[in-house]
Design a protein around this motif. Structure first.
Motif, PDB file in Angstrom:
ATOM      1  N   ILE A 135       0.917  -1.134   0.009  1.00 13.70           N
ATOM      2  CA  ILE A 135       0.048   0.065  -0.050  1.00 13.70           C
ATOM      3  C   ILE A 135       0.744   1.330   0.120  1.00 13.70           C
ATOM      4  O   ILE A 135       0.482   2.165  -0.731  1.00 13.70           O
ATOM      5  N   LYS A 136       1.862   1.116   0.668  1.00 11.34           N
ATOM      6  CA  LYS A 136       2.872   2.398   0.574  1.00 11.34           C
ATOM      7  C   LYS A 136       3.392   2.695  -0.730  1.00 11.34           C
ATOM      8  O   LYS A 136       3.489   3.853  -1.029  1.00 11.34           O
ATOM      9  N   GLN A 137       3.517   1.661  -1.599  1.00 14.42           N
ATOM     10  CA  GLN A 137       3.966   1.958  -2.979  1.00 14.42           C
ATOM     11  C   GLN A 137       2.812   2.521  -3.516  1.00 14.42           C
ATOM     12  O   GLN A 137       3.054   3.419  -4.532  1.00 14.42           O
ATOM     13  N   LEU A 177       2.710  10.519  -5.244  1.00 13.17           N
ATOM     14  CA  LEU A 177       3.595  11.509  -4.820  1.00 13.17           C
ATOM     15  C   LEU A 177       4.693  11.839  -5.445  1.00 13.17           C
ATOM     16  O   LEU A 177       5.237  13.051  -5.640  1.00 13.17           O
ATOM     17  N   LEU A 178       5.377  10.862  -6.097  1.00 17.28           N
ATOM     18  CA  LEU A 178       6.723  11.102  -6.718  1.00 17.28           C
ATOM     19  C   LEU A 178       6.316  11.802  -8.064  1.00 17.28           C
ATOM     20  O   LEU A 178       5.572  11.649  -8.924  1.00 17.28           O
ATOM     21  N   PRO A 179       7.155  12.901  -8.133  1.00 24.77           N
ATOM     22  CA  PRO A 179       6.922  13.665  -9.229  1.00 24.77           C
ATOM     23  C   PRO A 179       7.318  13.217 -10.426  1.00 24.77           C
ATOM     24  O   PRO A 179       6.817  13.610 -11.795  1.00 24.77           O
ATOM     25  N   GLU A 180       8.085  12.289 -10.658  1.00 31.72           N
ATOM     26  CA  GLU A 180       8.340  11.411 -12.037  1.00 31.72           C
ATOM     27  C   GLU A 180       7.288  10.573 -12.623  1.00 31.72           C
ATOM     28  O   GLU A 180       7.367  10.174 -13.557  1.00 31.72           O
ATOM     29  N   GLU A 181       6.395   9.949 -11.584  1.00 32.43           N
ATOM     30  CA  GLU A 181       5.326   9.382 -12.144  1.00 32.43           C
ATOM     31  C   GLU A 181       4.259  10.197 -12.867  1.00 32.43           C
ATOM     32  O   GLU A 181       3.904  11.272 -12.604  1.00 32.43           O
ATOM     33  N   ILE A 209      -2.209   3.362   9.978  1.00 35.07           N
ATOM     34  CA  ILE A 209      -0.688   3.730   9.777  1.00 35.07           C
ATOM     35  C   ILE A 209      -0.081   3.351  10.928  1.00 35.07           C
ATOM     36  O   ILE A 209      -0.774   3.511  11.924  1.00 35.07           O
ATOM     37  N   GLU A 210       1.422   3.529  10.940  1.00 35.27           N
ATOM     38  CA  GLU A 210       2.228   3.168  11.945  1.00 35.27           C
ATOM     39  C   GLU A 210       1.941   2.295  13.077  1.00 35.27           C
ATOM     40  O   GLU A 210       2.194   2.436  14.483  1.00 35.27           O
ATOM     41  N   GLY A 211       1.242   1.291  12.739  1.00 35.00           N
ATOM     42  CA  GLY A 211       1.000   0.016  13.463  1.00 35.00           C
ATOM     43  C   GLY A 211       1.709  -0.974  13.676  1.00 35.00           C
ATOM     44  O   GLY A 211       1.408  -1.900  14.244  1.00 35.00           O
ATOM     45  N   GLU A 250       3.538  12.123   4.085  1.00 31.99           N
ATOM     46  CA  GLU A 250       4.473  11.829   2.980  1.00 31.99           C
ATOM     47  C   GLU A 250       5.713  11.207   3.775  1.00 31.99           C
ATOM     48  O   GLU A 250       6.446  10.375   3.394  1.00 31.99           O
ATOM     49  N   ALA A 251       5.995  11.844   4.899  1.00 32.44           N
ATOM     50  CA  ALA A 251       7.154  11.316   5.866  1.00 32.44           C
ATOM     51  C   ALA A 251       6.777   9.772   6.108  1.00 32.44           C
ATOM     52  O   ALA A 251       7.920   8.684   6.114  1.00 32.44           O
ATOM     53  N   TYR A 252       5.652   9.404   6.328  1.00 32.61           N
ATOM     54  CA  TYR A 252       5.075   7.834   6.493  1.00 32.61           C
ATOM     55  C   TYR A 252       5.566   7.040   5.572  1.00 32.61           C
ATOM     56  O   TYR A 252       6.092   5.755   5.301  1.00 32.61           O
ATOM     57  N   VAL A 253       5.097   7.488   4.389  1.00 33.83           N
ATOM     58  CA  VAL A 253       5.296   6.932   2.894  1.00 33.83           C
ATOM     59  C   VAL A 253       6.779   6.370   2.653  1.00 33.83           C
ATOM     60  O   VAL A 253       6.765   5.457   2.288  1.00 33.83           O
TER      61      VAL A 253
END
Length: 166
Positions: free
Chosen positions: A71-73, A79-83, A119-121, A160-163
């Protein structure tokens, strides 16, 4: 004069092409089943060889989904600007339908932007790293977080920091 007509005709064709066909908007693609040909976009590995929830994303004008082993992917791709940003639909496995063993139903998908994420679990996902758990129902996400730790957030509030942390 003939040259002027040719230029005007070409200009009219370009203008018509820029305006689109005027037909109905493209239908939102429906989630696809994971098959032996479903390969993760970033890892290049078969999805059916990984545990945990998966993701799929559709780009405008492309029939085949872009697959994700975790899921993080899915979040990283957005979020990635190149995608590419021509995303027409994003789906994640719905853990609200998971069995008592915690294995996601491979046929149960939820639109990712409508899901609630734990998240963070400390849940270890398909790529062997901590991952988010998606649920279609907030109450299910809250129950999971209470039992296993973490916090519940909607798609737009996943940091974003979590991802981008392992």
């Amino acid at each position: 004069m003939r040259r002027l007509r040719l230029i005007l005709a070409l200009a009219a064709l370009l203008l018509a092409a820029a305006c689109g066909s005027g037909g109905a908007p493209e239908a939102i693609p429906q989630p696809q089943p994971v098959t032996v040909e479903s390969v993760g976009h970033y890892c290049g590995m078969a999805l059916n060889e990984h545990n945990g929830p998966k993701g799929q994303l559709f780009l405008t004008g492309r029939a085949a989904p872009v697959w994700f082993s975790s899921i993080k992917q899915v979040f990283a791709y957005t979020l990635l600007p190149e995608e590419p940003k021509t995303i027409s639909a994003i789906y994640v496995n719905d853990m609200s339908t998971a069995g008592p063993d915690g294995v996601p139903d491979p046929a149960a998908w939820v639109e990712a932007r409508q899901a609630f994420y734990v998240i963070e679990g400390g849940f270890i996902g398909g790529m062997g790293a901590e991952d988010a758990m998606p649920f279609s129902r907030r109450a299910d996400a809250e129950s999971f977080a209470q039992a296993h730790g973490g916090r519940v957030v909607p798609f737009a509030d996943v940091p974003e920091a979590y991802v981008f942390t392992q």
